[in-house]
Structure formats: C-alpha cells, structure tokens
Design a protein around this motif. Structure first.
Motif, short mmCIF file in Angstrom:
data_model
loop_
_atom_site.label_atom_id
_atom_site.label_comp_id
_atom_site.label_asym_id
_atom_site.label_seq_id
_atom_site.Cartn_x
_atom_site.Cartn_y
_atom_site.Cartn_z
N ASN A 64 0.82 -1.21 0.00
CA ASN A 64 0.00 0.00 0.00
C ASN A 64 0.85 1.26 0.00
OD1 ASN A 64 -2.27 -1.56 -0.03
ND2 ASN A 64 -2.64 -1.41 2.17
N LYS A 65 2.00 1.19 0.63
CA LYS A 65 2.90 2.35 0.63
C LYS A 65 3.48 2.58 -0.76
CE LYS A 65 4.38 1.78 5.38
NZ LYS A 65 5.49 1.39 6.26
N LEU A 66 3.65 1.50 -1.51
CA LEU A 66 4.31 1.59 -2.81
C LEU A 66 3.35 1.78 -3.98
CD1 LEU A 66 6.89 -1.28 -2.32
CD2 LEU A 66 7.26 1.17 -2.04
N THR A 67 2.08 1.52 -3.78
CA THR A 67 1.13 1.57 -4.88
C THR A 67 0.89 3.01 -5.33
OG1 THR A 67 0.03 -0.41 -4.11
CG2 THR A 67 -1.21 0.97 -5.61
N ARG A 68 1.32 3.28 -6.52
CA ARG A 68 1.09 4.58 -7.13
C ARG A 68 0.51 4.32 -8.51
NH1 ARG A 68 2.96 8.32 -3.88
NH2 ARG A 68 4.70 7.88 -2.52
N THR A 69 -0.46 5.10 -8.88
CA THR A 69 -1.17 4.85 -10.13
C THR A 69 -1.14 6.09 -11.01
OG1 THR A 69 -2.65 3.43 -8.88
CG2 THR A 69 -3.39 4.08 -11.06
N ASP A 70 -1.02 5.87 -12.31
CA ASP A 70 -1.14 6.99 -13.24
C ASP A 70 -2.61 7.31 -13.42
OD1 ASP A 70 1.59 5.88 -15.31
OD2 ASP A 70 1.57 7.38 -13.73
N ARG A 71 -2.95 8.59 -13.28
CA ARG A 71 -4.33 9.04 -13.41
C ARG A 71 -4.37 10.29 -14.28
NH1 ARG A 71 -7.44 6.76 -8.91
NH2 ARG A 71 -6.01 5.64 -7.57
N TYR A 72 -5.52 10.51 -14.90
CA TYR A 72 -5.68 11.61 -15.84
C TYR A 72 -6.77 12.57 -15.38
CZ TYR A 72 -6.88 14.11 -20.09
OH TYR A 72 -7.16 15.10 -20.99
N CYS A 73 -6.47 13.87 -15.48
CA CYS A 73 -7.47 14.91 -15.18
C CYS A 73 -7.91 15.54 -16.50
CB CYS A 73 -6.89 15.98 -14.27
SG CYS A 73 -8.07 17.32 -13.95
N LYS A 74 -9.18 15.40 -16.80
CA LYS A 74 -9.71 15.95 -18.05
C LYS A 74 -9.86 17.47 -17.99
CE LYS A 74 -14.45 14.92 -16.71
NZ LYS A 74 -15.62 14.11 -16.95
N HIS A 75 -9.89 18.04 -16.79
CA HIS A 75 -10.07 19.49 -16.65
C HIS A 75 -8.80 20.27 -16.97
CE1 HIS A 75 -14.09 18.96 -15.01
NE2 HIS A 75 -13.58 17.98 -14.26
N CYS A 76 -7.66 19.74 -16.55
CA CYS A 76 -6.40 20.44 -16.82
C CYS A 76 -5.51 19.67 -17.78
CB CYS A 76 -5.65 20.76 -15.53
SG CYS A 76 -5.14 19.32 -14.57
N ASP A 77 -6.03 18.56 -18.33
CA ASP A 77 -5.32 17.75 -19.33
C ASP A 77 -3.92 17.33 -18.86
OD1 ASP A 77 -4.12 18.12 -22.72
OD2 ASP A 77 -5.10 16.41 -21.77
N THR A 78 -3.86 16.78 -17.65
CA THR A 78 -2.57 16.32 -17.13
C THR A 78 -2.67 14.87 -16.68
OG1 THR A 78 -3.08 17.05 -14.87
CG2 THR A 78 -1.89 18.60 -16.27
N THR A 79 -1.55 14.19 -16.78
CA THR A 79 -1.42 12.86 -16.22
C THR A 79 -0.67 13.00 -14.92
OG1 THR A 79 -1.39 11.84 -18.41
CG2 THR A 79 -0.50 10.54 -16.60
N GLN A 80 -1.20 12.41 -13.87
CA GLN A 80 -0.60 12.54 -12.55
C GLN A 80 -0.27 11.15 -12.02
OE1 GLN A 80 -3.24 15.06 -10.23
NE2 GLN A 80 -3.64 16.30 -12.04
N HIS A 81 0.88 11.06 -11.39
CA HIS A 81 1.37 9.78 -10.86
C HIS A 81 1.41 9.89 -9.35
CE1 HIS A 81 3.50 6.00 -10.90
NE2 HIS A 81 4.38 6.50 -10.07
N GLY A 82 0.60 9.12 -8.67
CA GLY A 82 0.60 9.17 -7.22
C GLY A 82 -0.50 8.34 -6.61
N ILE A 83 -0.82 8.64 -5.37
CA ILE A 83 -1.83 7.87 -4.66
C ILE A 83 -3.15 8.63 -4.52
CG2 ILE A 83 -0.19 6.46 -3.39
CD1 ILE A 83 -0.59 8.32 -1.00
#
Length: 75
Positions: A36-55
């Motif tokens: 759980n400490k290591l799980t980081r997922t790539d996620r996308y925000c359609k509002h600011c068009d960014t890909t974010q890597h984190g929890i």
C-alpha cells in the motif's frame, strides 16, 4: 487461493515470531502495508489535461480549475 512460502529465521527472530499469536497473518499484514505504501497509479485529469502519478484520486494540480475536487480517471 492460499499458497505457502517458507522463511528462514535466526534464533532471535524465531523467538519473536513465536510470541506473535498468528505469525502468518502478521506477515501478510506487513506485506500488504508495504504494498500500500508503494502503490502509485497513473491518473488523468480531463479538466487540466494532465497525467498525474501518485496515490491521490483527486487532481493535485494547483492551477487546475477542479483542484482537489474532480476525481481522476485511472489510466
């Protein structure tokens, strides 16, 4: 599905393990905690068009109009 794995303990860690009521469960919980400490997922925000890597499941881009409010899409 349950699977067995053997671990080797020295005398000191063996004595410690014997004092834990359900050592196998304790080990499983420790492994899950590490995961759980290591799980980081790539996620996308359609509002600011960014890909974010984190929890965080919400947008953490401070310049986004939906900062910390919109839920990100998992990539």
């Amino acid at each position: 599905m349950k699977r067995a794995i053997n671990i080797t303990l020295d005398d000191a860690t063996y004595r410690m393990a014997k004092q834990i009521p359900n050592f196998s469960e304790w080990v499983r919980n420790q492994l899950r905690s590490q995961r759980n400490k290591l799980t980081r997922t790539d996620r996308y925000c359609k509002h600011c068009d960014t890909t974010q890597h984190g929890i965080s499941k919400y947008c953490v881009n401070r310049v986004c109009s939906e900062y910390l409010m919109c839920e990100l899409e998992v990539l």
